[in-house]
Structure formats: C-alpha cells, structure tokens
Design an enzyme around this catalytic site. Structure first.
Site, PDB file in Angstrom:
ATOM      1  CD  GLU A 175      57.588 -35.837  -2.667  1.00 46.21           C
ATOM      2  OE1 GLU A 175      57.714 -34.616  -2.922  1.00 46.21           O
ATOM      3  OE2 GLU A 175      57.786 -36.318  -1.543  1.00 46.21           O
TER       4      GLU A 175
ATOM      5  CG  HIS B 186      57.318 -29.778  -2.653  1.00 44.38           C
ATOM      6  ND1 HIS B 186      56.827 -30.471  -3.732  1.00 44.38           N
ATOM      7  CD2 HIS B 186      57.910 -30.708  -1.839  1.00 44.38           C
ATOM      8  CE1 HIS B 186      57.098 -31.762  -3.570  1.00 44.38           C
ATOM      9  NE2 HIS B 186      57.764 -31.923  -2.442  1.00 44.38           N
ATOM     10  CD  GLU B 187      59.595 -30.619   1.708  1.00 44.52           C
ATOM     11  OE1 GLU B 187      58.973 -31.439   2.408  1.00 44.52           O
ATOM     12  OE2 GLU B 187      60.345 -30.961   0.784  1.00 44.52           O
TER      13      GLU B 187
END
Length: 421
Positions: A358, A278-279
C-alpha cells in the site's frame, strides 16, 4: 473432565477480553508524536473536537469487537467438540443418508446454522454500533438480507471445499494436505475471476460510471500506466454506509475499477484521480500476483501444519469427543479451529506485506498525479468519513491494518519530494 476443560476455556476467554479492554481503553498510546503535532497528519488540524472524540470512541469499540470475535469463534469450535455436538451432527447425517456428499451437506448445514446463531450477537452489536456512530446507513432488513446472502454463499463454497477436502483425506492418508493445496491453486484463481461478476452483484448494484468526463480522466491515467481498462464502475453504497472506498477487483477479462457512490459524491475529481492512481499502482507493481503467490505459500505451510496437529489431536482426544478417525466429518471443527488460529497468527506478517504494498501504491499515486494536496485531502476525508484513528495502538496496527496508518500515509505525502519530469 469435560466440564473442567470447558470452564477453563471460558475463563481464559473472559480474562483475555478484560485484558484487551484494559489495553485498548486505558493502556494503549494513540497520541500524535510531538514532531508531527501541528502538521497535516495531526487530526486536530482537520477534525473538530467532537469528531476527535467520536473517532477515538468508535475505533476503540470496533477494535475490541475484533479482538473478541476471533477467540469467540475458537471457543465455539472447541466447545462443540468437547461436548460431542459435532459428533451428534455427524450421527444425524449418517442416519439421513449413506451418500458421502449428502452427509457432508447435512452436517455442514447444521454446523453453519449453529455457527451463524452463535456469532450473530457480535455481528448485530457491530452493526448497531456502526449505526449509532452514523457510519452505517443500512436498515435492519437490508442488513439481514446481506447476512443471509453471506450464509448461503459461505455454505456453498464451504460445501465444495469440505467435500473435496475430506475426499482427499480418504484417498491420500498422509499427503492429503499436498493434494488439497494443489487443487486450491486453480480454485483460488477461479474464485477471483468470478467474484466481480457473480458474487459482488448479489450484495450491491454495479453500473458504468455516469460521469463520463471523470471516466475519461481515469482511463487516461490508466492508459498512461499501460493498464487495459475500458470501463470504470460505480456501486451503490450510500444506502449502506457513509464510508468512502474505491478498489480494483478480479483478474483477466473480469478485472474492474470500482468506485463507491459515496466517494463520487464527497470527493473532488482530483482526490478521486489520486485514489485511482493508487489502485493502478497495485496493478503496475503486480501486487495482485505477488499476493496470490504469497497466499498460496501460506496455504501450503498452513495445510501442512494443520495436518500434523490435527492428526495428533484426533488420535489423542478423538475417542473422548466420539470422533475416532480423522476422515470423519465430525473432525471439521478441529480443522477450522486450527486453521483459524494459524491465520490469526500469520496476520502480522501478511498485514506487514500488505502495508508495504500500500505504501508503494501511495508513492506511485503521488508520482503519477504530482498532486500532493489531493493526496493529503483524500486521506483526511477518509479519516473523517470512517471515524478512523490516525495513530492506532501497536497491536491493532499489526493485527488489523492491511494499510499504513493515516499518520504514516499523510506524513509520507508531506515529506515526499516530487522530481521534475
């Protein structure tokens, strides 16, 4: 007249607080939509009845403190202006020294100290609530140490910013806001560069990830995403919190992948790899650079609006507040009040952009790992550890949430179709 203005401001604040309390505790709907009940996004499937009760209680209290804290800050700036306290600080600074830089330092110290004292009760209340719900594990002395570090770090940065800002006001009477914006560009990038190596270590201990096998797995997916990472860092957070987190910080050669030790202790390797993917999604999609560009654009607009409002406000009320010129340091609370209101007003837009990014990063993580179950377990664990509301009230979402709600994140993963590679 001044007492009447002060009374009106205080009454308005109290009425706002009552309205927000009624909204958060009685009117807001946090129920799960019928179509999602029984799915993995439904908290009743992964939280027990006590955890459900605590998450609702804790979230409501934290949200109320958030909505009370920002207007409380506005009230503080307004009252020290209309009661002439800001001008008194300026007079003390003028009597102490004739040097412009020294005057700024003295005035800013007194303003920062009084602000710290006035805001302390809400900060302490927030700390005690986190302790009582077992979110915070930090002892009081450690918490106070962090508060004093905050004070001096903020004071140091504010001293540089305000000194330059008021010097520009004196030099460029009408276009100071443009000059300030131009200087904010290299300053912002510089702060992002030094944040991981100078500021963050003041609060916590950072060291290379001890689990070399896990580090190798993380660096492998980083290499697959063409991310030039050589080390993964862990940070000692278990002495301060039971929450879980991981992030990428810094720019250029100072960029770091960081994992909280609580995350390492309580999540499986598969869940940690999902978080890391995700990051890395943020890096791949250039979100940090998009964020910088958006921040600079908002700063430009914000400074221009602030300059216009500040000039009119000081011209109209300055003599009454014993602040006759906009270039006087005594006008600083006006500047801080206006910018704080503008930041709050812009937060729904900035949060919306952040939530979109996000969501993109979540999608990247699913595609990168191909492990939907790890993603679902990760968000369920984050919910449980932080006692978060899965479906927060609408106003809370738009003003507080830079991430999608857990309901949205888990539903996205459940409904996502992974294409065969």
């Amino acid at each position: 007249m001044i007492r009447k203005w002060a009374l009106r401001a205080i009454v308005t604040y109290v009425l706002f607080g009552i309205a927000m309390y009624a909204y958060l505790f009685y009117l807001a709907d946090t129920s799960i939509p019928e179509m999602l009940q029984g799915t993995k996004a439904d908290p009743t499937t992964f939280l027990n009845s006590r955890e459900l009760m605590l998450s609702e209680e804790y979230s409501r209290i934290r949200n109320l403190i958030f909505f009370l804290a920002t207007p409380y800050e506005w009230l503080f700036y307004y009252l020290i202006l209309i009661f002439g306290i800001s001008s008194a600080f300026e007079r003390w600074a003028d009597k102490t020294s004739k040097l412009f830089v020294v005057k700024i330092a003295i005035y800013l110290f007194w303003l920062s100290l009084v602000s710290f004292i006035v805001m302390y009760p809400l900060s302490y209340l927030s700390y005690m609530i986190s302790k009582s719900y077992n979110i915070s594990t930090q002892i009081f002395s450690s918490w106070m140490k962090d508060k004093w570090i905050d004070f001096w770090v903020d004071y140091g940065m504010m001293f540089v910013i305000i000194t330059v800002l008021y010097a520009l006001m004196r030099k460029f009477k009408k276009r100071w806001w443009l000059a300030a914006w131009l200087l904010s560009i290299p300053f912002s990038i510089f702060m992002m560069f030094i944040q991981p190596v100078l500021i963050d270590p003041l609060y916590n201990d950072f060291y290379p990830l001890k689990d070399k096998e896990l580090e190798a797995k993380i660096l492998e997916i980083a290499d697959e995403a063409n991310i030039p990472a050589e080390h993964v860092y862990e940070v000692d957070m278990s002495s301060k919190t039971n929450s879980l987190n991981a992030y990428v910080t810094g720019v250029g050669s100072n960029s770091r992948i960081v994992l909280w030790d609580t995350t390492l202790e309580r999540l499986s390797d598969e869940e940690i790899l999902f978080i890391m993917a995700h990051e890395m999604g943020h890096y791949v999609e250039k979100h940090i650079y998009i964020g910088i560009a958006g921040y600079l654009l908002l700063t430009l607009v914000g400074l221009w609006i602030t300059a216009k409002i500040m000039e009119r406000w000081v011209n109209k009320r300055g003599k009454l507040w014993k602040v006759e010129k906009m270039t006087n340091i005594g006008t600083l609370p006006v500047f801080l009040l206006i910018t704080s209101i503008l930041l709050f007003a812009a937060s729904p837009l900035s949060n919306w952009v952040s939530r979109y990014q996000e969501t993109r990063a979540d999608t990247y993580a699913i595609e990168m790992t191909g492990d939907k179950e790890a993603g679902i377990q990760t968000f369920q664990s984050l919910t449980k550890a932080g006692l978060s509301q899965v479906n927060p009230p609408y106003l809370v979402k738009i003003f507080r949430y830079g991430h999608p709600t857990m309901l949205e994140r888990i539903t996205l993963i459940e409904e996502f179709r992974i294409e065969e590679k």
